[in-house]
Design an enzyme around this catalytic site. Structure first.
Site, PDB file in Angstrom:
ATOM      1  N   HIS A 128       0.843  -1.196   0.000  1.00 23.85           N
ATOM      2  CA  HIS A 128       0.000   0.000   0.000  1.00 23.85           C
ATOM      3  C   HIS A 128       0.878   1.246   0.000  1.00 23.85           C
ATOM      4  O   HIS A 128       2.074   1.195   0.260  1.00 23.85           O
ATOM      5  CB  HIS A 128      -0.964   0.010   1.192  1.00 23.85           C
ATOM      6  CG  HIS A 128      -0.319   0.129   2.539  1.00 23.85           C
ATOM      7  ND1 HIS A 128      -1.021   0.426   3.686  1.00 23.85           N
ATOM      8  CD2 HIS A 128       0.981  -0.015   2.944  1.00 23.85           C
ATOM      9  CE1 HIS A 128      -0.195   0.465   4.731  1.00 23.85           C
ATOM     10  NE2 HIS A 128       1.012   0.200   4.302  1.00 23.85           N
ATOM     11  N   CYS A 173       5.938   6.140   4.481  1.00 23.96           N
ATOM     12  CA  CYS A 173       4.786   5.426   3.922  1.00 23.96           C
ATOM     13  C   CYS A 173       4.186   6.149   2.716  1.00 23.96           C
ATOM     14  O   CYS A 173       3.364   5.574   2.005  1.00 23.96           O
ATOM     15  CB  CYS A 173       3.718   5.231   4.986  1.00 23.96           C
ATOM     16  SG  CYS A 173       4.240   4.186   6.359  1.00 23.96           S
ATOM     17  N   HIS A 222       4.924   0.236  -0.327  1.00 22.78           N
ATOM     18  CA  HIS A 222       5.700  -0.737   0.442  1.00 22.78           C
ATOM     19  C   HIS A 222       4.744  -1.833   0.893  1.00 22.78           C
ATOM     20  O   HIS A 222       3.526  -1.693   0.790  1.00 22.78           O
ATOM     21  CB  HIS A 222       6.358  -0.071   1.666  1.00 22.78           C
ATOM     22  CG  HIS A 222       5.367   0.507   2.622  1.00 22.78           C
ATOM     23  ND1 HIS A 222       4.758   1.718   2.403  1.00 22.78           N
ATOM     24  CD2 HIS A 222       4.875   0.025   3.789  1.00 22.78           C
ATOM     25  CE1 HIS A 222       3.924   1.970   3.398  1.00 22.78           C
ATOM     26  NE2 HIS A 222       3.967   0.959   4.249  1.00 22.78           N
ATOM     27  N   HIS A 232       3.511  -5.347   3.537  1.00 23.70           N
ATOM     28  CA  HIS A 232       3.436  -5.928   4.877  1.00 23.70           C
ATOM     29  C   HIS A 232       2.934  -7.369   4.784  1.00 23.70           C
ATOM     30  O   HIS A 232       2.170  -7.718   3.875  1.00 23.70           O
ATOM     31  CB  HIS A 232       2.465  -5.156   5.774  1.00 23.70           C
ATOM     32  CG  HIS A 232       2.860  -3.738   6.034  1.00 23.70           C
ATOM     33  ND1 HIS A 232       3.868  -3.397   6.898  1.00 23.70           N
ATOM     34  CD2 HIS A 232       2.364  -2.572   5.547  1.00 23.70           C
ATOM     35  CE1 HIS A 232       3.978  -2.077   6.935  1.00 23.70           C
ATOM     36  NE2 HIS A 232       3.085  -1.556   6.125  1.00 23.70           N
ATOM     37  N   ASP A 259      -4.901 -10.766  -0.754  1.00 18.30           N
ATOM     38  CA  ASP A 259      -3.560 -11.335  -0.730  1.00 18.30           C
ATOM     39  C   ASP A 259      -2.801 -11.030  -2.025  1.00 18.30           C
ATOM     40  O   ASP A 259      -3.321 -11.184  -3.132  1.00 18.30           O
ATOM     41  CB  ASP A 259      -3.647 -12.850  -0.522  1.00 18.30           C
ATOM     42  CG  ASP A 259      -2.306 -13.445  -0.131  1.00 18.30           C
ATOM     43  OD1 ASP A 259      -1.521 -12.772   0.560  1.00 18.30           O
ATOM     44  OD2 ASP A 259      -2.038 -14.598  -0.530  1.00 18.30           O
ATOM     45  N   HIS A 260      -1.549 -10.597  -1.849  1.00 15.07           N
ATOM     46  CA  HIS A 260      -0.656 -10.270  -2.971  1.00 15.07           C
ATOM     47  C   HIS A 260      -1.280  -9.215  -3.907  1.00 15.07           C
ATOM     48  O   HIS A 260      -1.278  -9.367  -5.135  1.00 15.07           O
ATOM     49  CB  HIS A 260      -0.262 -11.528  -3.748  1.00 15.07           C
ATOM     50  CG  HIS A 260       0.727 -12.370  -3.010  1.00 15.07           C
ATOM     51  ND1 HIS A 260       0.382 -13.169  -1.939  1.00 15.07           N
ATOM     52  CD2 HIS A 260       2.071 -12.512  -3.165  1.00 15.07           C
ATOM     53  CE1 HIS A 260       1.465 -13.781  -1.473  1.00 15.07           C
ATOM     54  NE2 HIS A 260       2.505 -13.390  -2.193  1.00 15.07           N
ATOM     55  N   GLU A 311      -0.236  -5.052  11.510  1.00 15.51           N
ATOM     56  CA  GLU A 311       0.517  -4.645  10.339  1.00 15.51           C
ATOM     57  C   GLU A 311       1.988  -5.024  10.463  1.00 15.51           C
ATOM     58  O   GLU A 311       2.644  -5.394   9.491  1.00 15.51           O
ATOM     59  CB  GLU A 311       0.368  -3.136  10.145  1.00 15.51           C
ATOM     60  CG  GLU A 311       0.976  -2.601   8.868  1.00 15.51           C
ATOM     61  CD  GLU A 311       0.712  -1.123   8.698  1.00 15.51           C
ATOM     62  OE1 GLU A 311      -0.228  -0.783   7.950  1.00 15.51           O
ATOM     63  OE2 GLU A 311       1.434  -0.309   9.315  1.00 15.51           O
TER      64      GLU A 311
END
Length: 287
Positions: free
Chosen positions: A148, A167, A173, A175, A213-214, A260
């Site tokens: 994100h 951020c 980046h 998580h 996801d991904h 996170e």
């Protein structure tokens, strides 16, 4: 001054989900692999929470005495046991994690000022029971990986950097998010379950894990085209996504916790507010 103290204990035991009034095929359909003979085992972890005023020695309870009570009333009887045959309560209601926590409460409450029993079946599944008849809260943990960027489109890079720091960098980046979903409901008097665990896990997977996801959340999830995907906003959106599917299973969404990173997590307490499209209407706790 009232204080809550917690005592940890452990026991290893096996159990089987099997109702004699059902056929083998019916038991397999209802309980899946949990119905296999002769059963399966877990390393249970138990947290006993006590509440009370501090005495002149600075204690709620003498923890040596608490340890002794827990051992005598619970762990010495359950450790290395086959739960279905150990306590009479498990003859009427199966030894699910929910029901084990309930019976432990009933065994300990005459001796200790309980406020909560938390029982881990394994690190991704646990129950909280607080003496509310057949009501319990079941928590499942799962995970997804996503990227994100935190930035408001109407602001410059410099302005976003001032607000969001690193951020706000333009390429984003990632998580490895850990997600905890807690649901509350009434235990079935025969099965000891508040919800079909397989159906609960499927709902979480279908509505959250697989879509998230991904992904690059800002670009792949339409909701975050206009909402900055902070941990808080992601957790709020997950709560919105899960509220109705979980209600259809006969339980209520109680809490969503999104971790996170080891240093940053947030919690959405869903039963204390109305879930709608406005993140401001949720109670958010940052940890």
């Amino acid at each position: 001054m009232e204080c809550i103290v917690n005592r940890r204990a452990k026991f290893s035991a096996s159990h089987r989900y099997w109702l004699p009034e059902l056929s083998e095929a019916e038991n397999q359909q209802r309980f899946g692999a949990n119905s296999r003979f002769p059963g399966h085992g877990h390393n249970y972890v138990l947290y006993v929470s006590l509440i009370g005023e501090l005495d002149k020695y600075g204690m709620v309870q003498n923890l040596s005495e608490v340890k002794k009570v827990i051992k005598e009333e619970v762990t010495s009887q359950l450790d290395y046991s086959y739960l279905n045959d150990t306590w009479a309560e498990f003859q009427q209601t199966l030894p699910t994690t929910e029901n084990i926590a309930k019976v432990i409460w009933e065994r300990l409450s005459p001796h200790l000022p309980l406020v909560d029993i938390q029982l881990y079946e394994h690190p991704q599944l646990w129950v909280n029971y607080q003496g509310n008849n057949m009501e319990a809260t079941l928590t499942v943990q799962t995970h997804f990986s996503a990227a994100h960027r935190l930035a408001l489109p109407e602001l410059s890079l410099e302005e976003n950097t001032e607000i969001y720091g690193k951020c706000a960098r333009v390429n984003g980046h990632g998580h490895n998010y850990h997600l905890e979903v807690s649901v509350t409901g009434e235990m079935d008097a025969r099965t000891g379950m508040i919800v079909d665990l397989g159906e609960l896990q499927k709902a979480i997977n279908d509505y959250v894990v697989e879509p998230f996801d991904h992904t690059f959340l800002n670009k792949d999830i339409p909701y975050f085209a206009d909402v900055v995907p902070t941990a808080e906003n992601i957790a709020v959106y997950i709560a919105q996504l899960l509220k109705d599917p979980i209600a259809s299973l006969g339980v209520e969404l109680d809490k969503v916790k999104l971790i996170e990173s080891p240093n940053n997590s947030c919690e959405i307490y869903c039963r204390k507010g109305v879930l709608n499209q406005s993140p401001a209407n949720h109670q958010v706790a940052l940890v």
